[in-house]
Design an enzyme around this catalytic site. Structure first.
Site, PDB file in Angstrom:
ATOM      1  N   PHE A  31     -65.676  -6.643-101.145  1.00 42.59           N
ATOM      2  CA  PHE A  31     -66.312  -5.556-100.408  1.00 42.59           C
ATOM      3  C   PHE A  31     -67.483  -4.946-101.146  1.00 42.59           C
ATOM      4  O   PHE A  31     -68.355  -4.315-100.526  1.00 42.59           O
ATOM      5  CB  PHE A  31     -65.284  -4.449-100.113  1.00 42.59           C
ATOM      6  CG  PHE A  31     -64.978  -3.574-101.294  1.00 42.59           C
ATOM      7  CD1 PHE A  31     -65.785  -2.496-101.622  1.00 42.59           C
ATOM      8  CD2 PHE A  31     -63.885  -3.834-102.114  1.00 42.59           C
ATOM      9  CE1 PHE A  31     -65.512  -1.693-102.729  1.00 42.59           C
ATOM     10  CE2 PHE A  31     -63.596  -3.044-103.210  1.00 42.59           C
ATOM     11  CZ  PHE A  31     -64.412  -1.959-103.523  1.00 42.59           C
ATOM     12  N   LYS A  68     -65.618 -16.513 -95.779  1.00 45.08           N
ATOM     13  CA  LYS A  68     -64.729 -15.418 -95.392  1.00 45.08           C
ATOM     14  C   LYS A  68     -65.197 -14.151 -96.106  1.00 45.08           C
ATOM     15  O   LYS A  68     -64.916 -13.929 -97.270  1.00 45.08           O
ATOM     16  CB  LYS A  68     -63.263 -15.690 -95.757  1.00 45.08           C
ATOM     17  CG  LYS A  68     -62.314 -14.709 -95.036  1.00 45.08           C
ATOM     18  CD  LYS A  68     -61.065 -14.395 -95.809  1.00 45.08           C
ATOM     19  CE  LYS A  68     -61.246 -13.289 -96.821  1.00 45.08           C
ATOM     20  NZ  LYS A  68     -61.498 -11.942 -96.230  1.00 45.08           N
ATOM     21  N   GLU A 100     -63.068  -8.085 -95.154  1.00 46.30           N
ATOM     22  CA  GLU A 100     -62.778  -7.469 -93.863  1.00 46.30           C
ATOM     23  C   GLU A 100     -63.115  -5.976 -93.856  1.00 46.30           C
ATOM     24  O   GLU A 100     -63.135  -5.342 -92.791  1.00 46.30           O
ATOM     25  CB  GLU A 100     -61.300  -7.670 -93.503  1.00 46.30           C
ATOM     26  CG  GLU A 100     -60.298  -6.992 -94.407  1.00 46.30           C
ATOM     27  CD  GLU A 100     -59.978  -7.757 -95.677  1.00 46.30           C
ATOM     28  OE1 GLU A 100     -59.003  -7.379 -96.350  1.00 46.30           O
ATOM     29  OE2 GLU A 100     -60.710  -8.729 -95.994  1.00 46.30           O
ATOM     30  N   SER A 158     -60.727  -9.511-107.064  1.00 45.53           N
ATOM     31  CA  SER A 158     -59.786  -9.003-108.061  1.00 45.53           C
ATOM     32  C   SER A 158     -59.120 -10.137-108.835  1.00 45.53           C
ATOM     33  O   SER A 158     -59.040 -11.280-108.362  1.00 45.53           O
ATOM     34  CB  SER A 158     -58.700  -8.162-107.377  1.00 45.53           C
ATOM     35  OG  SER A 158     -57.821  -8.988-106.625  1.00 45.53           O
ATOM     36  N   CYS A 205     -68.102  -5.104-110.503  1.00 43.42           N
ATOM     37  CA  CYS A 205     -67.356  -5.848-111.519  1.00 43.42           C
ATOM     38  C   CYS A 205     -68.103  -5.852-112.844  1.00 43.42           C
ATOM     39  O   CYS A 205     -67.523  -6.177-113.878  1.00 43.42           O
ATOM     40  CB  CYS A 205     -67.071  -7.274-111.056  1.00 43.42           C
ATOM     41  SG  CYS A 205     -68.543  -8.293-110.873  1.00 43.42           S
ATOM     42  N   GLU A 263     -58.583  -1.987-114.598  1.00 42.49           N
ATOM     43  CA  GLU A 263     -59.928  -1.863-114.042  1.00 42.49           C
ATOM     44  C   GLU A 263     -59.874  -0.760-112.981  1.00 42.49           C
ATOM     45  O   GLU A 263     -59.233  -0.922-111.942  1.00 42.49           O
ATOM     46  CB  GLU A 263     -60.399  -3.177-113.431  1.00 42.49           C
ATOM     47  CG  GLU A 263     -61.825  -3.116-112.919  1.00 42.49           C
ATOM     48  CD  GLU A 263     -62.321  -4.454-112.369  1.00 42.49           C
ATOM     49  OE1 GLU A 263     -63.542  -4.672-112.365  1.00 42.49           O
ATOM     50  OE2 GLU A 263     -61.485  -5.263-111.938  1.00 42.49           O
TER      51      GLU A 263
END
Length: 516
Positions: free
Chosen positions: A168, A192, A195, A245, A300, A400
């Site tokens: 995201f 993909k 969402e 992740s 990240c 994190e």
């Protein structure tokens, strides 16, 4: 049906009398509405308003997307490399022409400030420009006359259907890391997106079709765990690129590798910077504040831990002042420095970790919880937060956080600071701030992290190079974009050839392994 565009406008506000639009699938060049019974709402994180509804694709729809890509591959792999390159020349032009619209859509659904949203698109655009140079990147090697009349050369051939699973936090940049290079090298692709914010991704895909990407070469499915597993298991998918992740990335790598696929996974991180007392004070403080709190810490490569060496430990009050000066608001508002976190759940998690930091004994220098944001009281906002006295074993260091929380650690000298970073299992990025060339050289040689910045807080390389995170931050030996991704998306075929001149033919049967 058209792809989602600027349905909600730059403010993210929608007409309450109208139903939110549905995000389509992209299969065989057509935007189609899913037949699924499972949907998720795309929510503006600054207002909680519903922007769209995204489907969780059915197993049959995932199969249809892969079948479309498999069929398209037969012709696409034979498409001249110059034709492929010209599509991406057109594509980069279309992205530039639609930059404002793309940034507004991204800001509305993800929460980033408009300048940061433009940066998200631009860093992906750089990879599109790199893909347009594929004629210079997908070159094999030739060794002439390696034996009597024998030549050996290599071909870099596409694998087939490849897939990408994206997060995201960079809904423009990371999809653009993936499908342009995969397609430019002759593969077809199933994407993909996250969402949580798929709208800007779908608009980018629509622009790719407008640029000339043929039907079936690029396909999009949406969903959660079931769709991820279907991609990992599908026998016709040859390679998967993942960013997200550590938990999900490890699952994808293990499951897809067992299914015989190539996999590259860019995963979680805990990025450190060392500040030496000789560093340029003002520039360093500005760089730390921007890298720690930009995008509300949802990167990240965010700078989450700063090690202050010696006299630099006295800089904490000034760093707090910098953080307090940052403006918090909805991403589209002028002058905003920090937008909201992506979801209510993300805000709750960050606030819980801040509470854990206090309970674990860290000193809360600046508390960003419950900021007052006029006009956006329902937004998922957490302001800049700073802890000092942070140590391994504390939740705010070991995990994190993925929020605007900066951990400060004290060290007596450079050796102690380097050892501290090397003891952390992650290896996405690290940096040093210093005016000493000797210290910088020692750091870059001794640090065990894949991407190193010297007076650069977020050392993400340009596409001429490759993203080279390491250790627990990465699974797979080849990174996204740059030279490494050409290797990832191609199979090296080595050809050894001899052509005989019958008039000069001599000798008899050779039963040895040598070429003579």
């Amino acid at each position: 049906m058209n792809a989602i565009t600027d349905q909600a406008g730059p403010s993210g506000r929608t007409d309450h009398a109208a139903q939110p639009p549905t995000v389509p699938l992209l299969i065989n060049g057509q935007f189609i509405e899913s037949k699924t019974a499972e949907w998720r709402e795309v929510i503006n994180p600054a207002t909680q308003q519903v922007l769209a509804r995204v489907p969780f694709a059915t197993a049959q729809e995932v199969d249809a997307a892969v079948a479309s890509a498999q069929t398209a591959f037969r012709a696409w792999r034979r498409t001249p490399i110059g034709t492929r390159a010209r599509i991406f020349l057109k594509y980069q032009q279309l992205i530039r022409e639609n930059m404002a619209e793309l940034a507004a859509t991204l800001s509305a659904e993800q929460g980033k400030t408009l300048p940061d949203a433009e940066g998200d698109v631009f860093r992906g655009l750089e990879v599109v420009e790199h893909a347009a140079a594929i004629g210079n990147l997908q070159l094999g090697e030739l060794a002439n006359n390696v034996a009597n009349g024998v030549d050996t050369y290599t071909l870099l051939q596409p694998l087939g259907v490849c897939a990408g699973i994206t997060p995201f936090n960079f809904p423009a940049m990371i999809p653009l890391w993936m499908f342009p290079m995969a397609i430019a090298t002759g593969n077809t692709f199933v994407l993909k997106p996250s969402e949580q914010d798929p709208m800007v991704t779908m608009r980018l895909c629509a622009l790719a079709l407008e640029a000339g990407v043929p039907p079936g070469v690029l396909n999009v499915v949406h969903g959660g765990e079931a769709v991820v597993n279907a991609i990992c298991d599908h026998p016709d998918i040859k390679a998967i690129s993942f960013v997200g992740s550590t938990r999900v990335g490890t699952h994808v790598y293990n499951r897809a590798s067992l299914a015989g696929k190539r996999v590259q996974c860019m995963m979680g991180a805990k990025n450190h910077a060392i500040v030496l007392p000789d560093a340029s004070r003002e520039q360093t403080l500005n760089a730390i504040a921007g890298a720690a709190f930009g995008a509300a810490g949802q990167r990240c490569m965010a700078l989450t831990t700063v090690i202050l060496v010696g006299q630099a430990q006295q800089w904490v009050p000034e760093l707090v002042d910098k953080a307090e000066s940052l403006r918090i608001s909805a991403g589209h508002e002028p002058g905003t420095d920090l937008g909201p976190l992506i979801s209510c759940a993300a805000r709750s998690r960050v606030e819980t970790l801040i509470e854990r930091g206090i309970a674990d004994g860290a000193t809360l220098e600046l508390d960003g919880r419950n900021p007052a944001v006029s006009g956006y009281e329902k937004g998922n906002f957490v302001g800049p937060t700073i802890f000092s006295g942070v140590k391994p074993g504390m939740a705010i260091y070991d995990q994190e956080i993925f929020g605007p929380v900066l951990c400060l650690v004290a060290a007596a000298n450079l050796d102690e600071a380097i050892a501290f970073i090397n003891a952390n299992p992650n290896g996405n990025g690290t940096a040093i701030f210093t005016q000493s060339g000797a210290a910088a050289h020692k750091f870059q040689e001794e640090i065990e992290v894949g991407q190193v910045g010297i007076n650069v807080p977020i050392p993400v390389p340009v596409p001429l190079f490759s993203f080279t995170g390491s250790r627990a931050s990465k699974l797979g030996d080849l990174g996204p974009y740059g030279k490494q991704v050409v290797q990832f998306y191609t199979q090296t075929k080595t050809v050894t050839a001899r052509w005989f001149d019958d008039a000069a033919a001599t000798g008899g049967v050779n039963t040895t392994i040598s070429l003579k």
